[in-house]
Design a protein around this motif. Structure first.
Motif, PDB file in Angstrom:
ATOM      1  N   SER A 200       0.840  -1.209   0.000  1.00 17.15           N
ATOM      2  CA  SER A 200       0.000   0.000   0.000  1.00 17.15           C
ATOM      3  C   SER A 200       0.866   1.246   0.000  1.00 17.15           C
ATOM      4  CB  SER A 200      -0.905   0.051   1.227  1.00 17.15           C
ATOM      5  OG  SER A 200      -1.574  -1.146   1.412  1.00 17.15           O
ATOM      6  N   ILE A 201       1.885   1.254   0.858  1.00 18.24           N
ATOM      7  CA  ILE A 201       2.756   2.431   0.935  1.00 18.24           C
ATOM      8  C   ILE A 201       3.442   2.648  -0.411  1.00 18.24           C
ATOM      9  CG2 ILE A 201       4.847   3.375   2.016  1.00 18.24           C
ATOM     10  CD1 ILE A 201       3.967   2.019   4.623  1.00 18.24           C
ATOM     11  N   ASP A 202       3.952   1.564  -0.988  1.00 18.45           N
ATOM     12  CA  ASP A 202       4.625   1.702  -2.285  1.00 18.45           C
ATOM     13  C   ASP A 202       3.675   2.251  -3.340  1.00 18.45           C
ATOM     14  OD1 ASP A 202       6.970   0.839  -1.213  1.00 18.45           O
ATOM     15  OD2 ASP A 202       6.765  -1.241  -1.898  1.00 18.45           O
ATOM     16  N   ALA A 203       2.457   1.669  -3.371  1.00 15.92           N
ATOM     17  CA  ALA A 203       1.503   2.104  -4.395  1.00 15.92           C
ATOM     18  C   ALA A 203       1.189   3.590  -4.241  1.00 15.92           C
ATOM     19  CB  ALA A 203       0.222   1.276  -4.297  1.00 15.92           C
ATOM     20  N   GLU A 204       0.960   4.020  -3.012  1.00 15.10           N
ATOM     21  CA  GLU A 204       0.591   5.416  -2.787  1.00 15.10           C
ATOM     22  C   GLU A 204       1.746   6.361  -3.090  1.00 15.10           C
ATOM     23  OE1 GLU A 204      -2.332   6.647  -2.110  1.00 15.10           O
ATOM     24  OE2 GLU A 204      -3.370   4.749  -1.825  1.00 15.10           O
ATOM     25  N   MET A 205       2.941   5.991  -2.657  1.00 16.91           N
ATOM     26  CA  MET A 205       4.068   6.911  -2.772  1.00 16.91           C
ATOM     27  C   MET A 205       4.637   6.956  -4.189  1.00 16.91           C
ATOM     28  SD  MET A 205       4.214   8.408   0.023  1.00 16.91           S
ATOM     29  CE  MET A 205       3.439   8.204   1.611  1.00 16.91           C
ATOM     30  N   GLU A 206       4.574   5.833  -4.888  1.00 17.99           N
ATOM     31  CA  GLU A 206       5.090   5.829  -6.260  1.00 17.99           C
ATOM     32  C   GLU A 206       4.277   6.736  -7.179  1.00 17.99           C
ATOM     33  OE1 GLU A 206       5.268   1.698  -7.224  1.00 17.99           O
ATOM     34  OE2 GLU A 206       7.171   1.431  -6.144  1.00 17.99           O
TER      35      GLU A 206
ATOM     36  N   ASN B 163     -14.523   2.365  -9.897  1.00 19.67           N
ATOM     37  CA  ASN B 163     -13.344   1.903 -10.604  1.00 19.67           C
ATOM     38  C   ASN B 163     -13.690   0.628 -11.378  1.00 19.67           C
ATOM     39  OD1 ASN B 163     -10.601   1.847 -11.207  1.00 19.67           O
ATOM     40  ND2 ASN B 163     -10.042   0.761  -9.328  1.00 19.67           N
ATOM     41  N   ALA B 164     -13.273   0.559 -12.633  1.00 21.27           N
ATOM     42  CA  ALA B 164     -13.559  -0.648 -13.413  1.00 21.27           C
ATOM     43  C   ALA B 164     -12.336  -1.060 -14.210  1.00 21.27           C
ATOM     44  CB  ALA B 164     -14.732  -0.397 -14.357  1.00 21.27           C
ATOM     45  N   ALA B 165     -12.003  -2.357 -14.125  1.00 17.17           N
ATOM     46  CA  ALA B 165     -10.956  -2.897 -14.990  1.00 17.17           C
ATOM     47  C   ALA B 165     -11.652  -3.439 -16.223  1.00 17.17           C
ATOM     48  CB  ALA B 165     -10.206  -4.012 -14.273  1.00 17.17           C
TER      49      ALA B 165
ATOM     50  N   ARG C  18     -13.357   5.751 -13.201  1.00 14.74           N
ATOM     51  CA  ARG C  18     -12.005   5.360 -13.602  1.00 14.74           C
ATOM     52  C   ARG C  18     -12.063   4.022 -14.320  1.00 14.74           C
ATOM     53  NH1 ARG C  18      -7.559   2.380 -10.937  1.00 14.74           N
ATOM     54  NH2 ARG C  18      -5.680   2.882 -12.101  1.00 14.74           N
ATOM     55  N   ILE C  19     -11.436   3.967 -15.476  1.00 10.51           N
ATOM     56  CA  ILE C  19     -11.358   2.707 -16.213  1.00 10.51           C
ATOM     57  C   ILE C  19      -9.894   2.381 -16.427  1.00 10.51           C
ATOM     58  CG2 ILE C  19     -11.766   1.685 -18.489  1.00 10.51           C
ATOM     59  CD1 ILE C  19     -14.535   3.306 -18.237  1.00 10.51           C
ATOM     60  N   THR C  20      -9.542   1.147 -16.134  1.00  7.38           N
ATOM     61  CA  THR C  20      -8.139   0.764 -16.198  1.00  7.38           C
ATOM     62  C   THR C  20      -8.038  -0.687 -16.674  1.00  7.38           C
ATOM     63  OG1 THR C  20      -6.068   0.749 -14.945  1.00  7.38           O
ATOM     64  CG2 THR C  20      -8.056   0.062 -13.760  1.00  7.38           C
ATOM     65  N   SER C  21      -6.831  -1.213 -16.657  1.00  9.90           N
ATOM     66  CA  SER C  21      -6.640  -2.601 -17.062  1.00  9.90           C
ATOM     67  C   SER C  21      -6.637  -3.497 -15.837  1.00  9.90           C
ATOM     68  CB  SER C  21      -5.280  -2.763 -17.742  1.00  9.90           C
ATOM     69  OG  SER C  21      -5.155  -1.852 -18.786  1.00  9.90           O
ATOM     70  N   PRO C  22      -6.982  -4.769 -16.018  1.00 10.24           N
ATOM     71  CA  PRO C  22      -6.828  -5.706 -14.902  1.00 10.24           C
ATOM     72  C   PRO C  22      -5.399  -5.638 -14.367  1.00 10.24           C
ATOM     73  CG  PRO C  22      -7.994  -6.764 -16.706  1.00 10.24           C
ATOM     74  CD  PRO C  22      -7.537  -5.428 -17.209  1.00 10.24           C
ATOM     75  N   GLY C  23      -5.265  -5.733 -13.060  1.00 10.23           N
ATOM     76  CA  GLY C  23      -3.946  -5.674 -12.448  1.00 10.23           C
ATOM     77  C   GLY C  23      -3.556  -4.273 -12.014  1.00 10.23           C
ATOM     78  N   LYS C  24      -4.317  -3.272 -12.494  1.00 10.22           N
ATOM     79  CA  LYS C  24      -3.962  -1.887 -12.171  1.00 10.22           C
ATOM     80  C   LYS C  24      -5.056  -1.195 -11.364  1.00 10.22           C
ATOM     81  CE  LYS C  24      -0.080  -1.688 -14.592  1.00 10.22           C
ATOM     82  NZ  LYS C  24       0.731  -2.759 -13.989  1.00 10.22           N
ATOM     83  N   MET C  25      -6.010  -1.968 -10.881  1.00  7.97           N
ATOM     84  CA  MET C  25      -7.141  -1.327 -10.207  1.00  7.97           C
ATOM     85  C   MET C  25      -6.719  -0.543  -8.978  1.00  7.97           C
ATOM     86  SD  MET C  25     -10.303  -3.972 -10.689  1.00  7.97           S
ATOM     87  CE  MET C  25     -11.563  -2.750 -10.305  1.00  7.97           C
ATOM     88  N   ALA C  26      -5.711  -1.061  -8.262  1.00  8.89           N
ATOM     89  CA  ALA C  26      -5.296  -0.415  -7.011  1.00  8.89           C
ATOM     90  C   ALA C  26      -4.307   0.710  -7.243  1.00  8.89           C
ATOM     91  CB  ALA C  26      -4.693  -1.457  -6.074  1.00  8.89           C
TER      92      ALA C  26
ATOM     93  N   PRO D 276      -4.285   3.963  -9.063  1.00  4.90           N
ATOM     94  CA  PRO D 276      -4.697   5.139  -9.836  1.00  4.90           C
ATOM     95  C   PRO D 276      -3.559   6.153  -9.857  1.00  4.90           C
ATOM     96  CG  PRO D 276      -5.617   5.264  -7.640  1.00  4.90           C
ATOM     97  CD  PRO D 276      -4.889   3.956  -7.722  1.00  4.90           C
ATOM     98  N   SER D 277      -3.531   6.965 -10.886  1.00  5.36           N
ATOM     99  CA  SER D 277      -2.490   7.985 -10.934  1.00  5.36           C
ATOM    100  C   SER D 277      -2.949   9.208 -10.158  1.00  5.36           C
ATOM    101  CB  SER D 277      -2.224   8.384 -12.386  1.00  5.36           C
ATOM    102  OG  SER D 277      -3.294   9.198 -12.846  1.00  5.36           O
ATOM    103  N   MET D 278      -2.007  10.100  -9.881  1.00  5.47           N
ATOM    104  CA  MET D 278      -2.323  11.356  -9.196  1.00  5.47           C
ATOM    105  C   MET D 278      -3.233  12.227 -10.070  1.00  5.47           C
ATOM    106  SD  MET D 278      -1.834  12.894  -6.388  1.00  5.47           S
ATOM    107  CE  MET D 278      -0.689  11.740  -5.666  1.00  5.47           C
ATOM    108  N   MET D 279      -3.249  11.926 -11.359  1.00  6.51           N
ATOM    109  CA  MET D 279      -4.022  12.763 -12.271  1.00  6.51           C
ATOM    110  C   MET D 279      -5.491  12.364 -12.325  1.00  6.51           C
ATOM    111  SD  MET D 279      -0.761  12.684 -12.965  1.00  6.51           S
ATOM    112  CE  MET D 279      -0.340  11.288 -13.989  1.00  6.51           C
ATOM    113  N   TRP D 280      -5.820  11.227 -11.765  1.00  6.89           N
ATOM    114  CA  TRP D 280      -7.206  10.746 -11.830  1.00  6.89           C
ATOM    115  C   TRP D 280      -8.179  11.737 -11.184  1.00  6.89           C
ATOM    116  CZ3 TRP D 280      -9.486   7.330  -7.567  1.00  6.89           C
ATOM    117  CH2 TRP D 280     -10.805   6.996  -7.868  1.00  6.89           C
TER     118      TRP D 280
END
Lengths: 374, 479
Positions: B109-115, B418-420, B442-450, B452-456
């Motif tokens: 979670s920390i990695d996902a948020e901070m990256e 959110n939808a993959a 938000r629409i994304t690909s499977p594997g990327k649901m968690a 989101p970019s800062m731009m969303w």
């Protein structure tokens, strides 16, 4: 079929005999024997349950103790018909469906199964509710079986009335709802005539009655020997009341000694009932902490919610019941109730609930609340 | 046993001595013993604190160049991404024990948020929403206006967090700093430690900026505190369920800007063109990751995945591949501890699906070998969107045609987020359009649901721009 009938009738007789030995019976061997025989029949005659057991590799020939009998979670009754003899069903009770009203479980009884339930009602109530053998006027804050044929509480309370009630006994929930004025009138006449009453019914019905009395400043001094029996919790249909406050209100409003207010745990999926030991202990002069007591024809095990393995005494987990009176459907039932074993019996804390919001995703409970609010 | 003392709050230095400890919550059933200090908060304290935060904003943050702010926030994210950063290591000891999440889940979670919170992301988010981030520094010439514009953030933004997703609260402190607003956040009882640690990081990098930020905890619903706080704020951002947010909104004065992030639902859709043997394992891994990140508790997580029939791989075979991936992932990133209710719900639901399967219905249940670690259920689309009990319990609904799906999403429209989507053919464009109309943000690909970019546009909102106030100079005459 005739042959089979005889086999089952014979088994039912032996179970009834065991129940009839009363609640001090400590015959573990016969309990185990009967449980295993019931399990064998259920595996034989309920194909869904047989396959459920086969998948777990647990079959009658492989086990020697009731503790190994696979329990079916209560939700199973919502999706499957689990009767031993579907063609001989005489009564079907519906679960109250506290989370999703549209998905109510169905529990079927054949003639023999009903007789077993009647046996448990008679024996258990005689020991826990009427240990003094007193006949009282039974006033029931629940609908009669005619009005609510699929409600197991209505069935059970009606049997109590028939087995233990004076002729003036009756039901106080009619098509018009809770006839609270009739209850007040009945209680006043008991006060005047000195006839003890047993008020029994849903816990929330009592609380609504207490609120009614508070608003009007009503107080009663019911004759000595009067008592209350409540079951089923509050289910959002009244304010939530802690046990000690409930008992105190029974004393303040009705004039009933605290030892004479008894809570009962009953479930549609289980033919037997679990009473608080309060009155029985009081009557026997025992000073013990309050607990639910397993009658000898039942067992209750507390299991770890994660892996469903038994927990030691004192630890909180989910209650799993084994009940010989469930011969007609499924003997072992895994519930969603939290509780723990104590030296005296067991305690139940109610259905497991959403303790706190965890994530930010919509939860089933929240969704249900929103749908209901609509 | 190691003893760790932490605070469920962080206030500017001069307020530190003022805080009295209401109680210390002790967590001791894990490898370390944690003493978490819960503060006493009263209306007078709130009043002084909020006034101070606003003063510090005025004297420091309001005039700080946006470039500097971005630099500080970027540096904070980089520190948190460093495996050896002491506060990260502390968080990885504490948060698992308090929340029940496994250490691996918290780290992910920390990695996902901070990256997604690095310089480039922040700058792009500002540019996307505001056009030119320099509008935040001073009046800039705006060619379309033919004049000069400047954007002003709120003086004080208040944010109420009501969930336990680790590393989420930092997002609001970042957003407030980017619009040069002071920020007071109320953490949730479920996870009160990350936000104070994050402010500590800001303090390490820019102590003056940290003076414009505070984290507190009080029993949610305490009207005397919340009312005063909302009176002092000019923007309020709320996270939480429908009932919680509704109760809070009643206390917010009408002239205060509000943004509400309610609880949401996610889902995924895989079209028949992607139901191929060649892609199976990779896609199954991706879906398993969507269902396992944050143990499925974030609003970004899918409650269910729709699988279109008629592809090379059938839905049941697809589910088997996902089940295998769920098990592998559980070895690497174990599911956390559940409450009795959560575990019981999973057992009950598994049993009802299992009995339906035994009955011969077109249902398949695949479950972790022990406990409730993960559950994969296949059934034909019943036409109703059933929320998952979460905690890695995922339903797959088989559909003949993806365009059957929208009608069952209508009832949950207001909660969609959110939808993959992986349709794999030309229908994807039309399908996405339908989802957009239904409320998906938000629409994304499977594997990327968690991830989101800062731009969303978070929940369909411009999280920065919606809190700004503009001042335009339309002045062409010579007097």
């Amino acid at each position: 079929m005739r042959e089979l009938d005889k086999e089952v009738r014979d088994l039912d007789e032996r179970i009834l005999h065991f129940i009839g030995k009363g609640i001090d019976n400590q015959d573990e061997k016969t309990f185990n024997q009967l449980a295993l025989e019931i399990f064998e029949l259920q595996v034989k005659w309920i194909p869904l349950y047989r396959r459920y057991c086969e998948k777990r590799g647990i079959l009658p020939e492989k086990i020697s103790s009731w503790e190994e009998i696979p329990a079916l979670p209560t939700d199973a009754f919502k999706v499957a018909e689990l009767a031993m003899f579907p063609s001989q069903i005489v009564r079907t009770f519906l679960t109250s469906g506290t989370t999703r009203p549209e998905e109510r479980g169905k529990v079927h009884y054949d003639e023999g199964g009903l007789r077993l339930m009647d046996g448990t009602i008679q024996t258990a109530a005689a020991s826990f509710l009427f240990p003094d053998g007193m006949k009282t006027k039974i006033l029931i804050i629940a609908p009669s079986p005619e009005i609510a044929p699929s409600m197991i509480m209505a069935y059970g309370m009606n049997r109590l009335r028939e087995f233990f009630g004076l002729p003036q006994s009756g039901f106080l929930v009619t098509e018009k709802g809770f006839e609270v004025e009739t209850l007040v009138r009945e209680l006043r006449s008991s006060e005047n005539e000195g006839i003890p009453v047993t008020i029994c019914g849903g816990s929330f019905g009592f609380v609504n009655f207490f609120d009614y009395c508070h608003e009007r400043g009503l107080r009663f001094k019911l004759p000595v020997g009067s008592r209350t029996l409540d079951a089923g919790g509050f289910k959002g249909r009244s304010r939530e009341v802690k046990r000690e406050d409930f008992v105190r209100e029974c004393e303040e409003i009705l004039g009933i000694r605290t030892e004479y207010s008894i809570n009962l745990l009953g479930m549609t999926e289980i033919g037997s009932q679990f009473y608080d030991s309060t009155l029985r202990n009081f009557y026997q002069g025992l000073s013990l902490p309050v607990a639910k007591v397993n009658p000898p024809w039942t067992r209750t095990v507390v299991v770890d919610p994660e892996n469903l393995k038994p927990l030691p005494e004192g630890e909180t987990g989910l209650l799993k019941h084994y009940d010989l009176a469930n011969r007609g459907h499924i003997l072992a039932i895994q519930t969603d109730d939290l509780g723990r074993r104590t030296p005296e019996g067991f305690e139940v804390f109610g259905r497991s609930k959403d303790e706190a919001t965890r994530g930010c995703s919509l939860t089933i409970d929240e969704m249900t609340r929103i749908e209901r609010g609509r | 046993m190691e003893l760790l003392e932490l605070e469920a709050y962080r206030v500017p230095s001069r307020f530190k001595d003022w805080i009295r400890i209401l109680r210390t919550t002790i967590y001791e059933d894990g490898p370390t013993r944690i003493h978490l200090k819960i503060p006493t908060v009263d209306p007078i304290f709130i009043q002084s604190l909020t006034r101070y935060l606003k003063e510090k904003r005025k004297s420091y943050l309001a005039d700080l160049p946006i470039e500097t702010i971005v630099h500080v926030l970027d540096e904070a994210s980089r520190r948190w991404l460093d495996q050896n950063y002491p506060l990260r290591r502390l968080a990885l000891k504490v948060i698992p024990q308090i929340t029940g999440f496994s250490q691996e889940v918290v780290a992910a979670s920390i990695d996902a948020e901070m990256e997604s919170s690095l310089r480039e992301d922040l700058w792009r988010a500002l540019s996307l929403e505001i056009g030119d981030p320099l509008f935040l520094n001073d009046f800039q010439y705006s060619p379309l206006l033919g004049g000069y514009s400047r954007a002003f953030g709120p003086e004080l933004m208040v944010s109420i967090f009501s969930e336990n997703i680790p590393a989420l609260p930092h997002l609001l402190f970042m957003r407030s700093a980017l619009i040069k607003s002071a920020c007071l956040g109320k953490v949730a009882a479920g996870e009160p430690t990350f936000a104070p640690l994050y402010l500590k990081t800001i303090e390490e990098i820019d102590p003056e900026m940290a003076e414009c930020m505070a984290v507190l905890y009080w029993q949610g619903g305490t009207t005397e505190i919340e009312s005063i706080l909302f009176e002092e704020a000019d923007a309020v951002v709320l996270f939480g369920g429908v009932e919680t947010c509704k109760a809070l909104l009643e206390k917010v004065p009408r002239n205060v800007k509000t943004v509400v992030h309610g609880h949401r639902l996610g889902f995924g859709v895989i079209g028949q063109q992607n139901m191929k043997r060649q892609k199976l394992e990779r896609l199954a891994e991706a879906v398993a990751l969507d269902c396992s990140m944050f143990d499925q508790q974030a609003c970004l997580a899918p409650h269910l995945y729709y699988l279109e029939e008629g592809g090379e791989v059938g839905p049941k075979e697809f589910c088997e591949a996902v089940a295998a991936a769920m098990e592998r992932l559980n070895q690497k990133m174990p599911r956390g501890r559940l409450t009795a209710h959560e575990a019981s719900t999973i057992h009950q639901l598994r049993a009802s699906y299992e009995l339906r399967e035994i009955k011969g219905e077109e249902v398949r249940v695949l479950a972790s070998p022990s406990g409730t670690d993960w559950t994969v259920v296949y059934e034909r689309d019943p036409g109703v969107f059933s929320p998952s009990p979460l905690n890695r319990f995922i339903r797959f609904y088989g559909v003949e045609d993806i365009f059957q799906i929208p009608s069952s999403l209508k009832s949950v429209g207001p909660f969609l987020q959110n939808a993959a989507v992986a349709i794999g053919d030309r229908r994807e464009k039309e399908f996405i359009k339908v989802l957009g109309e239904l409320g998906v943000s938000r629409i994304t690909s499977p594997g990327k649901m968690a991830l989101p970019s800062m731009m969303w546009h978070h929940d369909g909102i411009s999280p920065l721009a919606s809190l700004l106030r503009w001042c335009d100079v339309e002045k062409k005459e010579d007097f």
